[in-house]
Design a protein around this motif. Structure first.
Motif, PDB file in Angstrom:
ATOM      1  N   ILE A  75       0.826  -1.200   0.000  1.00  0.00           N
ATOM      2  CA  ILE A  75       0.000   0.000   0.000  1.00  0.00           C
ATOM      3  C   ILE A  75       0.863   1.254   0.000  1.00  0.00           C
ATOM      4  O   ILE A  75       0.615   2.203  -0.747  1.00  0.00           O
ATOM      5  N   ILE A  76       1.917   1.243   0.817  1.00  0.00           N
ATOM      6  CA  ILE A  76       2.820   2.399   0.868  1.00  0.00           C
ATOM      7  C   ILE A  76       3.476   2.615  -0.491  1.00  0.00           C
ATOM      8  O   ILE A  76       3.545   3.740  -1.002  1.00  0.00           O
ATOM      9  N   ARG A  77       3.972   1.540  -1.093  1.00  0.00           N
ATOM     10  CA  ARG A  77       4.649   1.671  -2.390  1.00  0.00           C
ATOM     11  C   ARG A  77       3.688   2.136  -3.484  1.00  0.00           C
ATOM     12  O   ARG A  77       4.076   2.892  -4.382  1.00  0.00           O
ATOM     13  N   LYS A  78       2.441   1.696  -3.423  1.00  0.00           N
ATOM     14  CA  LYS A  78       1.455   2.168  -4.398  1.00  0.00           C
ATOM     15  C   LYS A  78       1.218   3.670  -4.240  1.00  0.00           C
ATOM     16  O   LYS A  78       1.068   4.395  -5.235  1.00  0.00           O
ATOM     17  N   LYS A  79       1.195   4.134  -2.998  1.00  0.00           N
ATOM     18  CA  LYS A  79       0.992   5.563  -2.743  1.00  0.00           C
ATOM     19  C   LYS A  79       2.209   6.383  -3.145  1.00  0.00           C
ATOM     20  O   LYS A  79       2.078   7.517  -3.603  1.00  0.00           O
ATOM     21  N   ILE A  80       3.392   5.818  -2.972  1.00  0.00           N
ATOM     22  CA  ILE A  80       4.610   6.506  -3.419  1.00  0.00           C
ATOM     23  C   ILE A  80       4.567   6.682  -4.933  1.00  0.00           C
ATOM     24  O   ILE A  80       4.899   7.743  -5.469  1.00  0.00           O
ATOM     25  N   LYS A  81       4.154   5.627  -5.625  1.00  0.00           N
ATOM     26  CA  LYS A  81       4.104   5.651  -7.088  1.00  0.00           C
ATOM     27  C   LYS A  81       2.977   6.539  -7.598  1.00  0.00           C
ATOM     28  O   LYS A  81       3.109   7.230  -8.606  1.00  0.00           O
ATOM     29  N   ASN A  82       1.854   6.520  -6.888  1.00  0.00           N
ATOM     30  CA  ASN A  82       0.680   7.293  -7.319  1.00  0.00           C
ATOM     31  C   ASN A  82       0.012   7.921  -6.094  1.00  0.00           C
ATOM     32  O   ASN A  82      -0.896   7.337  -5.505  1.00  0.00           O
ATOM     33  N   PRO A  83       0.453   9.117  -5.704  1.00  0.00           N
ATOM     34  CA  PRO A  83      -0.049   9.754  -4.479  1.00  0.00           C
ATOM     35  C   PRO A  83      -1.563   9.993  -4.481  1.00  0.00           C
ATOM     36  O   PRO A  83      -2.172  10.132  -3.419  1.00  0.00           O
ATOM     37  N   SER A  84      -2.181  10.039  -5.659  1.00  0.00           N
ATOM     38  CA  SER A  84      -3.618  10.306  -5.722  1.00  0.00           C
ATOM     39  C   SER A  84      -4.455   9.066  -5.409  1.00  0.00           C
ATOM     40  O   SER A  84      -5.666   9.166  -5.191  1.00  0.00           O
ATOM     41  N   LYS A  85      -3.825   7.901  -5.371  1.00  0.00           N
ATOM     42  CA  LYS A  85      -4.546   6.663  -5.083  1.00  0.00           C
ATOM     43  C   LYS A  85      -5.029   6.664  -3.638  1.00  0.00           C
ATOM     44  O   LYS A  85      -4.280   6.992  -2.729  1.00  0.00           O
ATOM     45  N   VAL A  86      -6.287   6.297  -3.440  1.00  0.00           N
ATOM     46  CA  VAL A  86      -6.874   6.277  -2.101  1.00  0.00           C
ATOM     47  C   VAL A  86      -7.140   4.820  -1.711  1.00  0.00           C
ATOM     48  O   VAL A  86      -7.952   4.143  -2.344  1.00  0.00           O
ATOM     49  N   ILE A  87      -6.447   4.347  -0.676  1.00  0.00           N
ATOM     50  CA  ILE A  87      -6.626   2.978  -0.197  1.00  0.00           C
ATOM     51  C   ILE A  87      -6.982   3.047   1.285  1.00  0.00           C
ATOM     52  O   ILE A  87      -6.242   3.608   2.089  1.00  0.00           O
ATOM     53  N   THR A  88      -8.114   2.476   1.619  1.00  0.00           N
ATOM     54  CA  THR A  88      -8.642   2.572   2.975  1.00  0.00           C
ATOM     55  C   THR A  88      -9.001   1.187   3.503  1.00  0.00           C
ATOM     56  O   THR A  88      -8.965   0.193   2.769  1.00  0.00           O
ATOM     57  N   LYS A  89      -9.379   1.147   4.761  1.00  0.00           N
ATOM     58  CA  LYS A  89      -9.855  -0.098   5.363  1.00  0.00           C
ATOM     59  C   LYS A  89     -11.070  -0.636   4.608  1.00  0.00           C
ATOM     60  O   LYS A  89     -11.269  -1.844   4.503  1.00  0.00           O
ATOM     61  N   GLU A  90     -11.873   0.269   4.063  1.00  0.00           N
ATOM     62  CA  GLU A  90     -13.104  -0.135   3.386  1.00  0.00           C
ATOM     63  C   GLU A  90     -12.858  -0.663   1.972  1.00  0.00           C
ATOM     64  O   GLU A  90     -13.625  -1.499   1.488  1.00  0.00           O
ATOM     65  N   ASN A  91     -11.780  -0.214   1.302  1.00  0.00           N
ATOM     66  CA  ASN A  91     -11.618  -0.601  -0.107  1.00  0.00           C
ATOM     67  C   ASN A  91     -10.353  -1.392  -0.430  1.00  0.00           C
ATOM     68  O   ASN A  91     -10.154  -1.778  -1.596  1.00  0.00           O
TER      69      ASN A  91
END
Length: 206
Positions: A75-91
């Motif tokens: 999840i951290i690496r995905k956010k580093i690559k694409n800061p606009s990506k929203v990953i939450t407990k729900e999704n």
């Protein structure tokens, strides 16, 4: 789940993490939500393996359920690559498609076709176009076969070959995604060596 230890273990710079603007508490929530699900996912993965073993030309099948720490790292690496990506407990169970990972091995390249037909006949694909990772210079006949079967061809920069399917398992009430990777035994050997030596922590080490 300790932030400093995880960042150090997976060689993520503090500055990189801070730039993602992820709240560590949100990652802890995902971590705590995911841990009790792993037992259920193990059962789903075992069922998928038993089904896939019955397909023609399958040599062997193995699975793994993503380790909770590796989930947080991804999840951290995905956010580093694409800061606009929203990953939450729900999704996160929809955004991270390989919480359940299945590998299907066969002997000869042309045997892939029957395994492909088996998969698409039995499960709904999350992405209607399976991803065919190929090496630059691969024979056109094989590439044409991938295209004829509806695959998206991706030339992998490190020569990694594998066909990836993201399926809705249809076993649990909620949508449960699994990633099935199909490759030859020789391609599996290469991916294991590459993963051990290079990915993802020694990528710049000649």
């Amino acid at each position: 789940l300790k932030k400093e230890e995880l960042l150090k273990k997976y060689m993520i710079l503090e500055e990189e993490f801070n730039n993602t603007e992820i709240e560590w508490e949100n990652l802890e929530d995902i971590y705590e939500d995911y841990i009790p699900r792993t037992t259920e996912y193990e059962r789903v993965a075992a069922f998928l393996c038993e089904s896939l073993r019955t397909a023609d030309n399958v040599h062997s099948v193995k699975y793994r359920v993503k380790d909770p720490e590796h989930l947080i790292e991804k999840i951290i690496r995905k956010k580093i690559k694409n800061p606009s990506k929203v990953i939450t407990k729900e999704n996160y169970r929809e955004k991270i498609a390989d919480l359940i990972g299945i590998r299907v091995l066969h002997l000869f390249k042309e045997e892939w076709s029957e395994i492909h037909e088996y998969i698409i006949a039995r499960w709904g694909l999350i992405n209607p176009k399976p991803k065919a990772n190929v090496r630059a210079g691969d024979h056109k006949d094989m590439l044409n076969t991938f295209e004829e079967k509806g695959c998206e061809i991706v030339v992998h920069p490190f020569g990694y070959r594998s066909i990836h399917y993201q399926i809705n398992t249809g076993i649990l009430k909620e949508v449960t995604i699994a990633e099935i990777q199909v490759r030859t035994i020789f391609e599996e050997a290469w991916s294991e060596i590459d993963h051990r030596i290079r990915y993802p922590y020694q990528v710049n080490n000649p």
